[in-house]
Design an enzyme around this catalytic site. Sequence first.
Site, PDB file in Angstrom:
ATOM      1  N   LYS A  80      -8.434 -14.588  -2.953  1.00 12.27           N
ATOM      2  CA  LYS A  80      -7.762 -14.495  -1.379  1.00 12.27           C
ATOM      3  C   LYS A  80      -8.801 -13.273  -1.256  1.00 12.27           C
ATOM      4  CE  LYS A  80      -3.842 -11.959  -0.752  1.00 12.27           C
ATOM      5  NZ  LYS A  80      -3.887 -11.646  -2.950  1.00 12.27           N
ATOM      6  N   LYS A 124      -6.275  -3.821   4.614  1.00 16.47           N
ATOM      7  CA  LYS A 124      -5.356  -4.222   3.723  1.00 16.47           C
ATOM      8  C   LYS A 124      -4.392  -3.597   3.709  1.00 16.47           C
ATOM      9  CE  LYS A 124      -4.949  -5.825  -0.872  1.00 16.47           C
ATOM     10  NZ  LYS A 124      -4.837  -6.664  -1.410  1.00 16.47           N
ATOM     11  N   GLU A 165      -5.384  -8.564   4.968  1.00 15.25           N
ATOM     12  CA  GLU A 165      -5.198  -8.856   3.693  1.00 15.25           C
ATOM     13  C   GLU A 165      -3.400  -9.137   3.522  1.00 15.25           C
ATOM     14  OE1 GLU A 165      -6.683  -9.279  -0.872  1.00 15.25           O
ATOM     15  OE2 GLU A 165      -7.587  -8.576   0.874  1.00 15.25           O
TER      16      GLU A 165
END
Length: 205
Positions: free
Chosen positions: A15, A32, A98
């Site tokens: 990912k 993130k 993410e």
Amino acid sequence: MSRYVVTGTDTGIGKTLVAAGLAGHLRARYWKPVQAGLDEESDSEVVRRLTEGRAEVLPEAWRLQTPCSPHEAARIDGVRIDPAALVLPAGDRPLIVEGAGGVLVPVNDETLYADLFALWGLPVILVARTELGTINHSLLSLEALRSRNVAVGGIVFSGNENSASEAAIVKFGQVRHLGRLPRLDPLNPATLAEAVAGNIRVDLL
């Protein structure tokens, strides 16, 4: 403006590589929100290394010590992740966000990542491995997202080609096939950029 969440069917499936590849190709901002596990290279550090300045890596909202589910890592650190505080970064450049692990990983004791995706209202790119079990994991992940009215921009496969499994997921999941990121050896900024340009349908985003 291109703004997407990159999530996966599981952890350790590529990912972060897909997120890094897209962020570098689009010259996007990468975020993130929650990093769980600080003993090794963080996902943000991986993206910074693999994009070599083509992506703007934004600071995480929470940095937790233990490499486990964010809700448990936060408990160990003595903090609580508040989803309301995870506000999408403002700006006029593309944005790649993410997630952590899979779609139904807990953010805290009440909220799953899929709930957070629904709150943000961004389309999701699902990353799925091509190994045994991927059909079930992928279709369950798609159902979990759509049950919350999360738009799915498409699926990116990670690993060696498995045309039968990929075709089944696209058919039963009614999802766009955005390409497959092969295993890269060596893995470096140049090989990742070349693989994304040659294998991922960025033009569909």
